[in-house]
Design an enzyme around this catalytic site. Structure first.
Site, PDB file in Angstrom:
ATOM      1  CE1 TYR A   3       9.825  -4.724  -8.555  1.00 40.78           C
ATOM      2  CE2 TYR A   3       8.520  -5.119  -6.582  1.00 40.78           C
ATOM      3  CZ  TYR A   3       8.624  -5.077  -7.957  1.00 40.78           C
ATOM      4  OH  TYR A   3       7.546  -5.369  -8.742  1.00 40.78           O
ATOM      5  CB  CYS A  52      -0.973   0.018   1.182  1.00 44.39           C
ATOM      6  SG  CYS A  52      -0.274  -0.510   2.718  1.00 44.39           S
ATOM      7  N   GLY A  86       0.222  -0.120  -4.918  1.00 50.34           N
ATOM      8  CA  GLY A  86      -1.039  -0.813  -4.712  1.00 50.34           C
ATOM      9  C   GLY A  86      -1.987  -0.551  -5.855  1.00 50.34           C
ATOM     10  CG  ASN A  88       2.958   1.466   3.851  1.00 48.89           C
ATOM     11  OD1 ASN A  88       4.009   2.036   3.606  1.00 48.89           O
ATOM     12  ND2 ASN A  88       2.765   0.203   3.548  1.00 48.89           N
ATOM     13  N   GLY A  89       1.662  -0.833   6.248  1.00 50.06           N
ATOM     14  CA  GLY A  89       2.424  -1.675   7.151  1.00 50.06           C
ATOM     15  C   GLY A  89       1.642  -2.896   7.575  1.00 50.06           C
TER      16      GLY A  89
END
Length: 490
Positions: free
Chosen positions: A261, A19, A45, A120-121
């Site tokens: 990445y 996300c 996402g 996010n996480g």
């Protein structure tokens, strides 16, 4: 995030950050700016997107599956989200985690007023916390671990919202970057280790928070700084900014795979250019694992910067021996195994006129299950390549991530089952090499990995997890059958 089998992309062979988040306060057309910022974070996402706004009196939300453009490109959609404050979220779904009820930002009416959160996480003790909350009478509306935070805030006995928020965060384990909206303003924070990224910017009199600096660039904002690990930044509607450090000073361990990445190459992560780091990883690969070949060929697009670095360091020409189609969507219908297995050729095609009769070294960012690498090596041989060598711009991915990255269970990670030589045989390459863990650390500006106190979270390579993994321990030795399904969705 999920504790069940993850949902893979069409190739089924890439790690995915699950996300991206964006929030803005103190600007006109906050929702339109948020939609633009989410466009820049679309790579983080692509399954669903949502925006929540606040106009000083009420909160408004719009959420949908699909890309940002599918949900927020029309003026009508933006008009539904008035106000000078807005937050947005893009996400990938996991098995059982799709559906609008899990699309963020999540919103709840608390005793203190409206509360919206984009996360996010991954909360690595969310199931344990959720079980306790349900026993106390909490009623959950989603299967997201993010909703646990809302319930913890709602049930805290501290007098102020900020204190209740800090109280809630003290109970959670794992990784989080959060953007929260309240009737008093916006709160942005990172977990004490800073595993997931979050940056702060300014535009006019307003302030912006985002997962990556590229989102600030796209909306024309000035990059101020990263939100520091363990920091809570409060911004009110008068433009006052307050920084809180409730967790003290802890040695940070941001996710090193952001450099490999996840982040866009035009972003700045942990104060370093992602593009420059990826080129340096390629240079480290050329030093550690040279190859006597005619051409350096990237596996597009993620292998391009590392391939440039490998080429520049080795002096071997860089060429686009693989051409990528940018029109293959993630939702391409695949009714049969044969069509699914042809996915690589729909996405990548060998540049036969260039590679025929040549010795090649292919540069890619990682090997997960190995299926994509196998197909690409075979494709290059079918195009007439004389030799095909593979170099990987990360160490072997041997362990699953529990901090917000969609990885297969360990039994499906090729490097967890085979040594490098067996992997080489599996993907049918003439040689295979990965950058060393110390080489990766040198590429990000360190002298090497500090094994006593690592500078980054590199658990996917080393198995050195920086936090407790309560839910994993419970899953491996369950105390009791849970009375509800849980799928982590960030």
């Amino acid at each position: 995030m999920t504790l069940t089998h993850p949902f893979f992309d069409a190739d089924g062979d890439k790690l995915r950050e699950e996300c991206g988040i964006f929030g803005v306060i103190g600007v006109n057309d906050a929702s339109a700016m948020t939609a633009l910022g989410l466009h820049a974070l679309q790579h983080r996402g692509q399954e669903a997107a949502g925006i929540t706004s606040f106009d000083g009196r009420e909160f408004y939300s719009r959420r949908g599956t699909g890309h940002v453009a599918e949900n927020f490109s029309s003026s009508e959609a933006i008009r539904e989200l008035p106000g000078h404050m807005a937050a947005g979220h893009v996400r990938y779904s996991t098995t059982g985690g799709a559906g609008l009820r899990n699309v963020q930002p999540l919103y709840a009416d608390l005793a203190s007023g409206g509360f919206a959160v984009a996360h996010n996480g991954n909360i690595s003790n969310a199931i344990r916390l959720r079980q306790d909350l349900v026993r106390k009478g909490a009623i959950f509306q989603s299967t997201s671990d993010t909703e646990v935070i809302i319930h913890l805030v709602a049930t805290s006995r501290y007098p102020t919202l900020l204190d209740r928020f800090v109280d809630a965060l003290r109970l959670v384990e794992g990784a989080y970057s959060l953007i929260c909206m309240t009737p008093e303003g916006m709160i942005a924070c990172r977990d004490p280790l800073g595993i997931r990224p979050l940056v702060m910017g300014k535009i006019g009199d307003g302030f912006i928070f985002a997962s990556e600096t590229v989102a600030l660039d796209v909306v024309g904002a000035e990059f101020l700084r990263q939100v520091e690990p363990g920091e809570l930044v409060q911004v009110d509607f008068e433009g006052n900014v307050f920084s809180h450090r409730p967790f003290g000073q802890i040695s940070a361990r941001p996710c090193i795979f952001e450099h490999v990445y996840f982040s866009r190459p035009d972003s700045i992560f942990d104060r370093r250019s992602v593009y420059s780091v990826r080129k340096e990883i390629g240079a480290q690969l050329a030093i550690e694992s040279p190859a006597e070949v005619d051409l350096v060929v990237p596996v597009p697009d993620s292998g391009v910067p590392a391939a440039i670095g490998y080429s520049q360091r080795s002096g071997i020409p860089f060429e686009l021996g693989i051409i990528r189609s940018h029109y293959v969507g993630r939702t391409f219908i695949q009714p049969s195994d044969s069509q699914r297995h042809s996915g690589v050729k729909r996405k990548h095609n060998a540049n036969r006129a260039l590679v025929e009769g040549k010795k090649l070294v292919l540069i890619d960012d990682s090997i997960v299950r190995g299926t994509t690498s196998l197909k690409i090596v075979e494709m290059m041989r079918e195009a007439g390549a004389k030799e095909v060598h593979m170099r990987i711009a990360s160490p072997p991915t041997m362990h699953s991530c529990f901090y917000g990255v969609d990885t297969p269970e360990r039994s499906k990670l090729l490097a967890a089952q085979m040594d490098v030589e067996a992997m080489r045989v599996f993907i049918k390459a003439d040689s295979l090499a990965f950058v060393s863990i110390d080489g990766l650390y040198r590429a990000v500006g360190e002298t090497g990995r500090n094994n006593t106190c690592p500078q980054y979270c590199d658990a996917c390579f080393t198995g050195d997890y920086p936090t407790s993994l309560t839910d994993l321990a419970d899953r491996e030795s369950p105390p009791a059958q849970l009375p509800f399904p849980v799928n982590r969705v960030a």
